[in-house]
Write a protein that holds these residues in place. Sequence first.
Motif, mmCIF file in Angstrom:
data_model
loop_
_atom_site.group_PDB
_atom_site.id
_atom_site.type_symbol
_atom_site.label_atom_id
_atom_site.label_comp_id
_atom_site.label_asym_id
_atom_site.label_seq_id
_atom_site.Cartn_x
_atom_site.Cartn_y
_atom_site.Cartn_z
ATOM 1 N N ASP A 212 -24.866 8.057 -42.232
ATOM 2 C CA ASP A 212 -25.348 6.863 -42.931
ATOM 3 C C ASP A 212 -24.214 6.288 -43.778
ATOM 4 N N LEU A 213 -23.104 6.003 -43.111
ATOM 5 C CA LEU A 213 -21.842 5.675 -43.769
ATOM 6 C C LEU A 213 -21.241 4.412 -43.176
ATOM 7 N N ALA A 214 -20.738 3.543 -44.033
ATOM 8 C CA ALA A 214 -19.935 2.402 -43.603
ATOM 9 C C ALA A 214 -18.738 2.304 -44.531
ATOM 10 N N VAL A 215 -17.569 2.110 -43.965
ATOM 11 C CA VAL A 215 -16.339 2.016 -44.745
ATOM 12 C C VAL A 215 -15.609 0.748 -44.329
ATOM 13 N N ILE A 216 -15.149 -0.006 -45.322
ATOM 14 C CA ILE A 216 -14.411 -1.248 -45.080
ATOM 15 C C ILE A 216 -13.083 -1.163 -45.810
ATOM 16 N N PHE A 217 -12.022 -1.490 -45.097
ATOM 17 C CA PHE A 217 -10.682 -1.518 -45.698
ATOM 18 C C PHE A 217 -10.096 -2.900 -45.459
ATOM 19 N N MET A 218 -9.605 -3.521 -46.514
ATOM 20 C CA MET A 218 -9.037 -4.861 -46.417
ATOM 21 C C MET A 218 -7.614 -4.872 -46.976
ATOM 22 N N THR A 219 -6.726 -5.516 -46.252
ATOM 23 C CA THR A 219 -5.388 -5.845 -46.719
ATOM 24 C C THR A 219 -4.954 -7.069 -45.941
ATOM 25 N N GLN A 220 -3.721 -7.561 -46.181
ATOM 26 C CA GLN A 220 -3.241 -8.721 -45.438
ATOM 27 C C GLN A 220 -1.792 -8.494 -45.050
ATOM 28 N N LEU A 221 -1.603 -7.640 -44.047
ATOM 29 C CA LEU A 221 -0.266 -7.321 -43.555
ATOM 30 C C LEU A 221 -0.297 -7.172 -42.049
ATOM 31 N N LEU A 222 0.314 -8.121 -41.340
ATOM 32 C CA LEU A 222 0.449 -7.992 -39.900
ATOM 33 C C LEU A 222 1.373 -6.829 -39.578
#
Length: 417
Positions: free
Chosen positions: A378-388
């Motif tokens: 019952d897990l959701a993980v989101i990772f955000m960055t802005q690097l191509l």
Amino acid sequence: MTLTAPAGPGLDPAGLDPARLDRWETHLKTRYLDTGILPNALTLVYHRGQVVHQRVQGLADVEAGTPLRDDHIFRIYSMTKPITSLAFMMLVEDGLTTLSDPVSSVLPEWSNLGVWTGGTLGNFTGEAPRRPMQMVDLLRHTSGLSYHIQQGGHLDAAYRDLSLGVKTTLPEFVAALADLPLEHEPGEHWHYSAATDVLGYVIERLSGQPFEAFVQDRILTPLGMHDTGFHVPADKLDRFMPCYALTGQGRVLFDPAAGRFARPPHFVSGGGGLVSTAADYLRLCRLFLRGGELDGTRLISPKTMELMTRNHLPGGADIARMALSPIAVSETSAAGVGFGLGFAVTLDPVRTLRAGNAGDYSWGGAAGTYFWIDPVEDLAVIFMTQLLLSPDRVRDDLRTFVYAALTDTPTRPRSLA
């Protein structure tokens, strides 16, 4: 009856140790931020019905010295694909198409597609495929299409020379593909491609609405994803951020905040055109975790959601066995990983050599964004960055630290292979 041990010192009642997630943030800062690799990072962990961890680090705008905030808007690129796939499956539930329908039943201009046998742009030769390309091939990347970001195939250079998906509109893109052969027989290989962009146009033809309008009306508005769209409105540009790229000379500015996402796009990309926030994308993840329903709004049935998150590669194969070539933007491991209808799906964690459960599903974007959902935990993980061209190791490290923080895990099946 399921018995859960009471939380001890430093343990969260949700069965997760916050101190171990703090170790992730320290690792992230030391290895990726302080070294100048990543400009910024946002990590969000949702477990058993609550956000148990959310942290931002680094600068949204390095040149201006603007700290990253949790409401900043990110280019999510290929994390658009699960949304487009969801839109298509909603039309399947509406009775307008099926996974086995030939793509040419909606795009008759594709009725005579051939499979490459020789030549280059302007003098390609081909032969009739052994079977028609089906809708399922578009969703699982077995269509025979290629991508302008691919390297080494017979068609990749032609996609770039024709600016397919770059300077064309969506209808022009689909029309141009009708004049090119396929890279391989439909269903024969897994080849990461522009298939999800084609799927966007299929949705447009089936629904009678512009693709972007369908996504807005049927998904984004009902889910309350108010900061997600195919461009950033003027009144939200103060929350949009530059995108950087990793090169041999180090990190450089790739796309400023006032760049191409600051206006409606010429090419509406179902494969990579959306911008979003972590909070918005969490609403999508929660919908998936809840079997297609969120806060009283149902977009899709539990059985269709279950179908989407199973491995659809022929014969139960994994990507390693079916891949035609290395993908240009590596968004998943290959061994022990299959592909569903818009997601990579873990078949066997042992073969992936990373923590997880059989049945967890994921995808990422070209600018380093990533998410995964683990129904067992019952897990959701989101990772955000802005690097191509950000290192793939970041995603594997994140999975290691998150699973290491779980203190109460249920019994799960050993493999879906």
